[in-house]
Every structure is written in structure tokens, then in C-alpha cells.
Design a protein around this motif. Structure first.
Motif, mmCIF file in Angstrom:
data_model
loop_
_atom_site.group_PDB
_atom_site.id
_atom_site.type_symbol
_atom_site.label_atom_id
_atom_site.label_comp_id
_atom_site.label_asym_id
_atom_site.label_seq_id
_atom_site.Cartn_x
_atom_site.Cartn_y
_atom_site.Cartn_z
ATOM 1 N N UNK A 157 0.839 -1.194 0.000
ATOM 2 C CA UNK A 157 0.000 0.000 0.000
ATOM 3 C C UNK A 157 0.879 1.250 0.000
ATOM 4 N N UNK A 158 2.054 1.144 0.629
ATOM 5 C CA UNK A 158 2.976 2.282 0.685
ATOM 6 C C UNK A 158 3.489 2.649 -0.701
ATOM 7 N N UNK A 159 3.725 1.641 -1.531
ATOM 8 C CA UNK A 159 4.171 1.883 -2.906
ATOM 9 C C UNK A 159 3.078 2.600 -3.693
ATOM 10 N N UNK A 160 1.847 2.130 -3.528
ATOM 11 C CA UNK A 160 0.722 2.778 -4.219
ATOM 12 C C UNK A 160 0.579 4.233 -3.804
ATOM 13 N N UNK A 161 0.768 4.510 -2.520
ATOM 14 C CA UNK A 161 0.617 5.879 -2.033
ATOM 15 C C UNK A 161 1.700 6.788 -2.609
ATOM 16 N N UNK A 201 -7.896 13.074 0.028
ATOM 17 C CA UNK A 201 -8.460 11.725 -0.046
ATOM 18 C C UNK A 201 -7.829 11.057 -1.254
ATOM 19 N N UNK A 202 -6.794 10.276 -1.008
ATOM 20 C CA UNK A 202 -6.085 9.617 -2.088
ATOM 21 C C UNK A 202 -6.823 8.344 -2.469
ATOM 22 N N UNK A 203 -6.920 8.087 -3.753
ATOM 23 C CA UNK A 203 -7.614 6.886 -4.245
ATOM 24 C C UNK A 203 -7.011 5.633 -3.608
ATOM 25 N N UNK A 204 -7.870 4.787 -3.053
ATOM 26 C CA UNK A 204 -7.407 3.556 -2.431
ATOM 27 C C UNK A 204 -7.171 3.676 -0.937
ATOM 28 N N UNK A 205 -7.284 4.900 -0.393
ATOM 29 C CA UNK A 205 -7.073 5.112 1.044
ATOM 30 C C UNK A 205 -8.387 5.538 1.696
ATOM 31 N N UNK A 206 -8.674 4.987 2.880
ATOM 32 C CA UNK A 206 -9.893 5.339 3.600
ATOM 33 C C UNK A 206 -9.719 6.681 4.308
ATOM 34 N N UNK A 207 -8.584 6.823 5.013
ATOM 35 C CA UNK A 207 -8.302 8.069 5.724
ATOM 36 C C UNK A 207 -7.656 9.100 4.808
ATOM 37 N N UNK A 208 -7.891 10.353 5.132
ATOM 38 C CA UNK A 208 -7.221 11.412 4.386
ATOM 39 C C UNK A 208 -5.739 11.430 4.741
ATOM 40 N N UNK A 209 -4.928 11.792 3.772
ATOM 41 C CA UNK A 209 -3.479 11.806 3.934
ATOM 42 C C UNK A 209 -2.992 13.253 3.997
#
Length: 262
Positions: A157-161, A201-209
Motif C-alpha cells: 500500500x505504501x508503494x501505491x501511495x 483523499x487519495x484513491x485507495x485510502x480510507x483516511x485522508x493523507x
């Protein structure tokens, strides 16, 4: 001949990747080998590369990409990183030792793009714009594929972010965006120039970054201007997310009165 073969293979499978898997040779790896690590990830991409490439022949395309990559690679290697893969003009690099290494590499690569663009303009070529996304977190390195074709890859998930952050640089019109995890983990935070950019709100993440704009790579005069409006800008962002829109607007207008293209 064996030495030359090993050297050739190491260009396709980085020695650093093998080290992370506790392997001494590419002959030792097998399908399914995997390990979990905490690392920083850097993604970079040339903006509007498709439009740029359409104006070049296939040969010119390869020459351009290789000329660009030769300039970028040293900044990764000199900061304890290694390149996991090239995706056309995009680069994905990993930094096993420290998130600060990834940050230094991104700043160095941005400065290199400035120098590269000066040379391109003198030769009659258009300058390029490059975006960088940097994040730190847990990831899985391993070998995937089938019996007759395998490849080393990173899944997380870290790579996707990190890839999503790079994409956000186009939306915000900045070159380097990093996650809060990078800012929280740099040991010498005071020496870097950055500002709170947004909560997204990044695609694929529930919480805001929470994301930050790094601007160390800019000329000193521009850095000083951004330093001067940083408090007002961050104040505007905070008001915006508290839904104090009139206060946010007032602060953003003050920022624009100093830097019209911000």
C-alpha cells in the motif's frame, strides 16, 4: 566470462535487491522468495511525456529517456537508494536506510532537472517538468511470475501511495510532494524547506493523507518568498479544512498578493 555474465545480470537485478532477500547471487533466487521491510519509496515521472514523445522518432525517444535517466540515477545511488524499476520515463526507487535519503534524492533530482532544462533550451528543445512523490512505510519485496519467467517486484500500500503522491504534483503545480510520514521521520527537519499543502483523499485510502510541498530545490530568491508566505498559506489550509471558508479565502488572497502564480 562468468564475471562478465554476473556484471551483466546485476544491471537487470540490482545487487541491493538481492541483499534485501539475503541472497548473494541471482542463481540463489527462486519463485516465491519474499521479505518484509520498512523503506522509503520515491516515484518520479515526466509530465505530459506522451505529447513530448509524439514529436520524436523512436530513436530520439530512447536517446532522450537515456539522457534523462543517466542524470537522475546518481542522485539515487549517492543517497543510499537503488532503482527498483523503470516504467518508461518513470522511476521507482527504494531507500532502505532512511526516509531522509529519499528526500535528499528528490531534491537533488529536481535541481538536476533545472540544469538539464537550461541545456535543452540552449539546444532549442522544450524544457521538461518532472513530478516526485515520496512516502515511507512497510512493503514486501519478492519474486513473482511463473516457472519460466520471474521478476523481482515490490508490493505494498505504501508503494501505491508514493505513486499517488507523484500524481498529485500535477494537480497542485509543484514538483515534490511527500507524505507526513517523511516529515515526521527526518532527523534534521529544520534544514529542509517545506509547507503543509493539504489533507487529501487519495484513491485507495480510507483516511485522508496529510501531504507537504518540499521546495528546497528552487532558486534562493523563490525559497525566501515561499518562506515568507508559509505561515499565511498554512493558516489558509487549516481554515479550509475546518470549513472556515471566508477566513481561508482571506488568507489565500494574501498569499496570492505576494506570489500570483502560487
Amino acid at each position: 566470462n562468468l564475471l562478465q555474465t554476473n556484471e551483466a545480470i546485476s544491471k537487470f537485478v540490482p545487487t541491493e535487491f538481492l541483499n534485501q532477500l539475503s541472497k548473494t547471487s541471482v542463481m540463489d533466487i527462486k519463485l516465491g522468495d519474499q521479505v518484509q521491510r520498512e523503506m522509503a519509496i520515491l516515484f518520479s515521472d515526466i509530465r505530459e511525456f506522451t505529447n513530448l514523445s509524439e514529436s520524436m522518432s523512436p530513436s530520439e525517444n530512447f536517446n532522450f529517456i537515456n539522457s534523462y535517466l543517466k542524470r537522475m540515477n546518481p542522485h539515487i545511488q549517492n543517497n543510499n537508494g537503488f532503482i527498483d524499476k523503470y516504467i518508461g520515463d518513470a522511476i521507482m526507487a527504494l531507500f532502505p536506510q532512511s526516509p531522509e535519503d529519499a528526500l535528499k534524492a528528490a531534491i537533488g533530482m529536481c535541481r538536476e532537472v533545472y540544469i538539464y532544462n537550461e541545456e535543452r533550451v540552449t539546444k532549442g528543445y522544450k524544457p521538461i517538468q518532472v513530478g516526485f512523490g515520496v512516502h515511507s512505510g512497510t512493503l514486501m519485496l519478492g519474486i513473482i511470475g511463473a516457472d519460466n519467467r520471474i521478476d523481482g517486484t515490490v508490493i505494498s500500500d505504501s508503494v501505491n501511495l508514493a505513486a499517488r503522491l507523484e500524481g498529485l504534483t500535477k494537480e497542485y503545480g509543484v514538483s515534490v510532494i511527500v507524505s507526513e510520514s517523511i516529515i515526521n521521520r527526518i532527523e534534521s527537519g529544520g534544514i529542509y524547506r517545506y509547507r503543509l499543502l493539504d489533507r487529501v483523499q487519495v484513491k485507495g485510502k480510507v483516511r485522508k493523507v496529510i501531504v507537504y510541498h518540499i521546495y528546497d530545490y528552487l532558486p534562493e530568491k523563490e525559497i525566501q518568498i515561499l518562506d515568507s508566505i508559509k505561515p499565511e498559506f498554512e493558516n489558509a489550509v487549516q481554515h479550509y479544512h475546518k470549513e472556515n471558508y471566508s477566513e481561508a479565502l482571506e488568507s489565500f488572497e494574501k498569499v496570492l498578493s505576494v506570489l500570483k502564480n502560487d
